[in-house]
Motif scaffolding. Structure first.
Motif, PDB file in Angstrom:
ATOM      1  N   PRO A 154      53.455  41.463  35.286  1.00 29.99           N
ATOM      2  CA  PRO A 154      53.154  41.409  36.635  1.00 29.99           C
ATOM      3  C   PRO A 154      52.202  40.222  36.542  1.00 29.99           C
ATOM      4  CG  PRO A 154      53.408  43.688  36.289  1.00 29.99           C
ATOM      5  CD  PRO A 154      53.460  43.079  34.900  1.00 29.99           C
ATOM      6  N   ARG A 155      51.270  40.320  35.706  1.00 27.45           N
ATOM      7  CA  ARG A 155      50.167  39.279  35.724  1.00 27.45           C
ATOM      8  C   ARG A 155      50.668  37.939  35.426  1.00 27.45           C
ATOM      9  NH1 ARG A 155      44.851  39.324  32.337  1.00 27.45           N
ATOM     10  NH2 ARG A 155      44.003  40.679  34.161  1.00 27.45           N
ATOM     11  N   ASP A 156      51.692  37.737  34.514  1.00 28.41           N
ATOM     12  CA  ASP A 156      52.316  36.427  34.085  1.00 28.41           C
ATOM     13  C   ASP A 156      53.405  36.100  35.138  1.00 28.41           C
ATOM     14  OD1 ASP A 156      51.404  36.225  31.532  1.00 28.41           O
ATOM     15  OD2 ASP A 156      52.870  37.447  30.714  1.00 28.41           O
ATOM     16  N   ALA A 157      54.105  36.807  35.945  1.00 29.07           N
ATOM     17  CA  ALA A 157      54.656  36.392  36.950  1.00 29.07           C
ATOM     18  C   ALA A 157      54.207  36.029  38.212  1.00 29.07           C
ATOM     19  CB  ALA A 157      55.470  37.616  37.604  1.00 29.07           C
ATOM     20  N   CYS A 158      52.840  36.412  38.548  1.00 24.26           N
ATOM     21  CA  CYS A 158      51.910  35.865  39.449  1.00 24.26           C
ATOM     22  C   CYS A 158      51.479  34.396  38.949  1.00 24.26           C
ATOM     23  CB  CYS A 158      50.648  36.566  39.708  1.00 24.26           C
ATOM     24  SG  CYS A 158      51.012  38.421  40.492  1.00 24.26           S
ATOM     25  N   ARG A 159      51.288  34.359  37.839  1.00 21.77           N
ATOM     26  CA  ARG A 159      50.628  32.834  37.189  1.00 21.77           C
ATOM     27  C   ARG A 159      51.989  31.969  37.409  1.00 21.77           C
ATOM     28  NH1 ARG A 159      47.422  35.039  31.909  1.00 21.77           N
ATOM     29  NH2 ARG A 159      45.489  35.439  32.785  1.00 21.77           N
ATOM     30  N   LEU A 160      53.186  32.416  36.939  1.00 19.95           N
ATOM     31  CA  LEU A 160      54.510  31.436  37.014  1.00 19.95           C
ATOM     32  C   LEU A 160      54.611  31.003  38.476  1.00 19.95           C
ATOM     33  CD1 LEU A 160      56.549  33.313  34.237  1.00 19.95           C
ATOM     34  CD2 LEU A 160      55.551  30.950  34.044  1.00 19.95           C
ATOM     35  N   ALA A 161      54.368  32.015  39.452  1.00 16.32           N
ATOM     36  CA  ALA A 161      54.532  31.519  40.922  1.00 16.32           C
ATOM     37  C   ALA A 161      53.902  30.455  41.107  1.00 16.32           C
ATOM     38  CB  ALA A 161      54.346  32.804  41.640  1.00 16.32           C
ATOM     39  N   LEU A 162      52.606  30.257  40.640  1.00 14.45           N
ATOM     40  CA  LEU A 162      51.842  29.224  40.904  1.00 14.45           C
ATOM     41  C   LEU A 162      52.416  27.545  40.326  1.00 14.45           C
ATOM     42  CD1 LEU A 162      48.287  30.790  40.502  1.00 14.45           C
ATOM     43  CD2 LEU A 162      49.760  30.559  42.570  1.00 14.45           C
ATOM     44  N   LEU A 163      53.260  27.508  39.454  1.00 18.04           N
ATOM     45  CA  LEU A 163      53.685  26.644  38.821  1.00 18.04           C
ATOM     46  C   LEU A 163      54.327  25.460  39.862  1.00 18.04           C
ATOM     47  CD1 LEU A 163      55.020  27.742  35.614  1.00 18.04           C
ATOM     48  CD2 LEU A 163      52.704  26.480  36.003  1.00 18.04           C
ATOM     49  N   TRP A 186      60.706  41.497  40.333  1.00 20.19           N
ATOM     50  CA  TRP A 186      59.789  42.675  40.612  1.00 20.19           C
ATOM     51  C   TRP A 186      60.369  44.013  40.520  1.00 20.19           C
ATOM     52  CZ3 TRP A 186      54.505  42.350  40.526  1.00 20.19           C
ATOM     53  CH2 TRP A 186      53.890  40.944  40.130  1.00 20.19           C
ATOM     54  N   GLN A 187      61.632  44.151  40.581  1.00 23.40           N
ATOM     55  CA  GLN A 187      61.876  45.489  40.394  1.00 23.40           C
ATOM     56  C   GLN A 187      61.979  45.952  38.994  1.00 23.40           C
ATOM     57  OE1 GLN A 187      65.439  46.693  42.877  1.00 23.40           O
ATOM     58  NE2 GLN A 187      66.423  47.811  41.431  1.00 23.40           N
ATOM     59  N   MET A 188      62.321  44.882  38.272  1.00 28.55           N
ATOM     60  CA  MET A 188      61.912  45.220  36.775  1.00 28.55           C
ATOM     61  C   MET A 188      60.535  45.815  36.426  1.00 28.55           C
ATOM     62  SD  MET A 188      64.921  44.679  35.780  1.00 28.55           S
ATOM     63  CE  MET A 188      64.714  44.559  33.861  1.00 28.55           C
ATOM     64  N   PHE A 189      59.551  45.389  37.337  1.00 35.37           N
ATOM     65  CA  PHE A 189      58.231  45.695  36.952  1.00 35.37           C
ATOM     66  C   PHE A 189      58.089  47.459  37.538  1.00 35.37           C
ATOM     67  CE2 PHE A 189      57.077  41.231  36.967  1.00 35.37           C
ATOM     68  CZ  PHE A 189      57.296  40.913  35.725  1.00 35.37           C
ATOM     69  N   LYS A 191      57.842  43.140  45.320  1.00 38.35           N
ATOM     70  CA  LYS A 191      56.446  42.617  45.205  1.00 38.35           C
ATOM     71  C   LYS A 191      55.659  43.368  45.954  1.00 38.35           C
ATOM     72  CE  LYS A 191      53.455  38.658  44.057  1.00 38.35           C
ATOM     73  NZ  LYS A 191      53.171  37.276  44.180  1.00 38.35           N
ATOM     74  N   ASP A 192      55.858  43.311  47.220  1.00 36.23           N
ATOM     75  CA  ASP A 192      54.924  43.979  48.126  1.00 36.23           C
ATOM     76  C   ASP A 192      54.905  45.432  47.891  1.00 36.23           C
ATOM     77  OD1 ASP A 192      54.412  41.603  49.353  1.00 36.23           O
ATOM     78  OD2 ASP A 192      55.730  41.977  50.987  1.00 36.23           O
ATOM     79  N   LEU A 193      56.307  46.048  47.308  1.00 37.12           N
ATOM     80  CA  LEU A 193      56.125  47.508  47.139  1.00 37.12           C
ATOM     81  C   LEU A 193      55.172  47.713  46.075  1.00 37.12           C
ATOM     82  CD1 LEU A 193      57.492  50.366  47.292  1.00 37.12           C
ATOM     83  CD2 LEU A 193      59.314  49.612  46.159  1.00 37.12           C
ATOM     84  N   TYR A 194      55.361  46.856  44.915  1.00 33.88           N
ATOM     85  CA  TYR A 194      54.433  47.082  43.621  1.00 33.88           C
ATOM     86  C   TYR A 194      53.000  47.220  44.132  1.00 33.88           C
ATOM     87  CZ  TYR A 194      52.738  46.006  38.960  1.00 33.88           C
ATOM     88  OH  TYR A 194      52.166  46.127  37.623  1.00 33.88           O
ATOM     89  N   SER A 195      52.692  45.961  44.827  1.00 30.56           N
ATOM     90  CA  SER A 195      51.219  45.940  45.251  1.00 30.56           C
ATOM     91  C   SER A 195      50.819  47.180  45.963  1.00 30.56           C
ATOM     92  CB  SER A 195      50.965  44.797  46.059  1.00 30.56           C
ATOM     93  OG  SER A 195      49.614  44.450  46.514  1.00 30.56           O
ATOM     94  N   THR A 196      51.442  47.602  46.919  1.00 32.11           N
ATOM     95  CA  THR A 196      51.303  49.051  47.907  1.00 32.11           C
ATOM     96  C   THR A 196      51.136  50.103  46.701  1.00 32.11           C
ATOM     97  OG1 THR A 196      52.522  48.131  49.549  1.00 32.11           O
ATOM     98  CG2 THR A 196      52.004  50.539  49.474  1.00 32.11           C
ATOM     99  N   LEU A 197      51.749  50.025  45.808  1.00 23.85           N
ATOM    100  CA  LEU A 197      51.728  51.363  44.760  1.00 23.85           C
ATOM    101  C   LEU A 197      50.641  51.315  43.855  1.00 23.85           C
ATOM    102  CD1 LEU A 197      55.557  51.917  43.993  1.00 23.85           C
ATOM    103  CD2 LEU A 197      54.077  53.097  45.634  1.00 23.85           C
ATOM    104  N   CYS A 198      49.948  50.154  43.767  1.00 26.14           N
ATOM    105  CA  CYS A 198      48.986  49.981  42.893  1.00 26.14           C
ATOM    106  C   CYS A 198      47.664  50.218  43.939  1.00 26.14           C
ATOM    107  CB  CYS A 198      48.774  48.327  42.402  1.00 26.14           C
ATOM    108  SG  CYS A 198      49.912  47.770  41.103  1.00 26.14           S
TER     109      CYS A 198
END
Length: 222
Positions: A21-30, A44-47, A71-78
């Protein structure tokens, strides 16, 4: 040449989903192109846990939670744990890895003489601590059907001349590590954990339990 112009989106999505998840967030900034792929439901379904739909469907959360972008669901559950098992357990995801994180509430624990008011009383004290003043107790964590785990002897409420073994949480409660386990089996196993004091028969008082938390442990966690 950007990789998004060489590889199809579904291929890039698969590559990103094999990171973290952290790498995905970093890649989104490229770049804008990477952002749309890295933030996609396919990634994000894979996470999310394989059984996330079952967990949410059997929780007290509204069904609309499942309609959120992944992605929002992942964040909500965190950041917003959900109640499961009729409110006796709390579920959330560990932010860094997406691994499951459970809190087993006090009412879901097997407690000796729990139905005898003389020995145990159910109260609600959100700002409380636990007691057993100066009395050592034994903590044990193991997987059913395997060799017994390490038994730890700790003092929950030590005298002033002894170091405090419990740590204060951000929510104000005190916690102490009971042990650790690793389930390397393909099938589900039952994890057993216990706290006991049976060295003398003197009455004890002052133990206030919020629950037992099971959370991922990383190599740098001590």
């Amino acid at each position: 040449m950007e990789i998004t112009k060489v590889l199809p989106d579904d291929c890039i999505s698969l590559i990103i989903s094999l990171t973290s998840p952290r790498d995905a967030c970093r890649l989104a900034l490229l770049s804008h192109a990477f952002n749309s792929i890295a933030d996609s439901n396919a990634v994000w379904q894979m996470f999310l846990p394989l059984d996330y739909i079952h967990i949410i469907s059997n929780s007290s959360s509204p069904p609309s939670l499942l309609s959120l972008p992944k992605k929002d669901l992942y964040s909500t559950l965190c950041y917003h744990p959900i109640l499961t098992h009729n409110g006796d357990m709390k579920f959330q995801l560990e932010k860094e890895s997406g691994k499951k994180w459970y809190m087993v509430g006090a009412r879901a624990l097997s407690i000796q003489w729990v139905d005898t008011p003389r020995h145990w009383t159910w109260i609600s004290l959100p700002d409380s601590r636990y007691g057993f003043r100066h009395t050592p107790v034994e903590l044990d964590v193991s997987i059913e059907g395997t060799a017994a785990g390490e038994v730890r002897s700790v003092i929950l409420d030590p005298p002033r001349n002894m170091p405090q073994q419990a740590k204060e949480r951000v929510d104000g409660w005190l916690e102490i590590e009971m042990g650790e386990f690793f389930n390397g089996f393909e099938n589900d196993r039952t994890v057993e954990f216990s706290l006991r004091e049976d060295h003398d028969d003197q009455p004890k008082r002052g133990l206030i339990v919020q629950g037992i938390e099971l959370r991922p442990k990383h190599k740098n966690n001590r």
